[in-house]
Design an enzyme around this catalytic site. Structure first.
Site, PDB file in Angstrom:
ATOM      1  CD  GLU A  19      -3.890   7.523   6.835  1.00  0.00           C
ATOM      2  OE1 GLU A  19      -4.659   6.561   6.945  1.00  0.00           O
ATOM      3  OE2 GLU A  19      -2.676   7.471   7.158  1.00  0.00           O
TER       4      GLU A  19
ATOM      5  CD  GLU B  49      -2.580   1.195   2.688  1.00  0.00           C
ATOM      6  OE1 GLU B  49      -2.861   2.277   3.244  1.00  0.00           O
ATOM      7  OE2 GLU B  49      -2.944   0.080   3.139  1.00  0.00           O
TER       8      GLU B  49
END
Length: 400
Positions: free
Chosen positions: A254, A249
């Site tokens: 974020e 990932e």
């Protein structure tokens, strides 16, 4: 009588009057063209020298062409200046193209041209000119399958359905209390808009949020950038990539935009994961940690206040570089890519799907002290405006 020169209005001088001063006609020269800051524009013009022919000028300007000896029958712009010296900006030109330019004036139905000037327009500036070289004879080229400008209405159009899915690529509905739902995202006004709603699914309290993912996976080398206005909530606004087996990932963005929290509202989490799995269970989840993975610009910027460009350069299995508004803000050290050997020494080598999502992350309720007391009662989740995330575009480039 022999004509010594051609005047705009008449001939002058004679072979039996050598002492007579030769009349000078009205003439024009072309001002050397210069490039402006825009690759498709140049500035040029003319300088008219009035002679003794008493020419009455009815029109003046510049003409241009990609062929030699341009005329007013090709392309022209007329100057409205009352001065005999004038400047004109030509726009809408093709990049990296050679043009020929001449100034001109018209008097008594006669067109007089200045000297011919030549100029080549610049190559257009790449929107990702800040990236490292794409390699010999290559440029960073946009990839249509992994790009969306959202310049349409609704998600039923081919601009969306051709390359994107209105769900997580493998059908996952999120880590509870998150429940990914197509109803929570819309495409309108030139952007994708996410909102959050508290609901029940099969008797379970959930927070419905939006997610979309690419239909295909993309591999390195690549650069992915999204222009986002993160939500002003405790929910995570995220743009990320995940391999089909959920083993690797990369998190481009974020962020937690709740502006009542001065720490997280001013920071972006720029990181990645490598997972070791067995029988569908996670045995190990490695993610770099430390303050260096939470970027703050030092200016007190609260990221939810405005749109910003968030990009990640996945150059090879061991190179990740993060960009914010075109500025390199973090490069993950090679020894932090996979120190626990979850990838069996391959690094980040698997093709990944692109994902845009919003989520209530349960781990934030479990920290000591909790970063979020209760998602279901948090004012920033309950507020429609504060839980809204906006994505202007997502773009992906590869060297070609």
């Amino acid at each position: 009588m022999t004509c010594i020169f051609v005047s705009l209005l008449s001939c002058g001088g004679s072979d039996d009057s050598p002492s007579e001063e030769t009349p000078m006609p009205t003439t024009i020269i072309t001002i050397s063209p210069v490039k402006t800051t825009v690759f498709s524009e140049i500035t040029t013009g003319g300088k008219i020298t009035k002679g003794t022919d008493n020419a009455t000028i009815s029109e003046k300007g510049v003409c241009w062409s990609t062929s030699l000896n341009p005329s007013i029958n090709d392309n022209k712009l007329v100057s409205n200046s009352s001065s005999n010296d004038f400047l004109i900006t030509i726009d809408g030109l093709v990049a990296d193209t050679r043009y020929y330019i001449r100034a001109y004036f018209i008097a008594s139905s006669k067109t007089v041209y200045g000297d011919e000037q030549e100029i080549t327009t610049d190559k257009p500036t790449s929107p990702v000119a800040f990236l490292p070289s794409a390699g010999a004879n290559k440029t960073w080229t946009i990839q249509a399958k992994f790009t969306n400008e959202f310049n349409y209405e609704g998600k039923s159009t081919s601009e969306f359905t051709n390359n994107w899915e209105d769900k997580f690529f493998n059908g996952w509905t999120g880590a509870r209390p998150t429940y990914y739902s197509a109803s929570q995202s819309t495409v309108t006004g030139g952007e994708m808009v996410y909102k959050a709603t508290i609901d029940k699914v099969n008797g379970e309290d959930v927070i419905r949020t939006g997610v979309v993912s690419s239909k295909e996976a993309v591999g390195y080398p690549m650069y992915m950038e999204a222009r986002v206005k993160i939500s002003e909530s405790v929910l995570a606004s995220a743009v990320w990539m995940l391999s089909s087996d959920s083993a690797q990932e990369i998190d481009n963005l974020e962020a937690y935009g709740d502006k009542t929290n001065n720490y997280f509202s001013q920071r972006l989490h720029l990181s990645h994961h490598t997972f070791k799995r067995s029988g569908g269970n996670i045995i190990d989840d490695y993610q770099p940690s430390g303050q260096e993975t939470y970027y703050a610009d030092g200016k007190g910027t609260k990221w939810a206040d405005d749109y910003h460009d968030y990009g990640v350069l996945w150059l090879d299995p061991w190179t990740l570089k993060y960009y914010v508004d075109g500025e390199l803000v973090r490069e993950t050290p090679t020894n932090q890519i996979d120190p626990r050997n979850n990838t069996d020494g391959t690094g980040l080598n698997k093709d990944m799907y692109l994902i845009i999502s919003a989520a209530s992350q349960p781990w934030r309720e479990k920290t000591n002290p909790p970063q979020v007391d209760d998602y279901f009662t948090n004012p920033s989740v309950l507020s429609d405006s504060r839980s809204t995330m906006r994505i202007d575009y997502i773009r992906t480039y590869k060297p070609q």
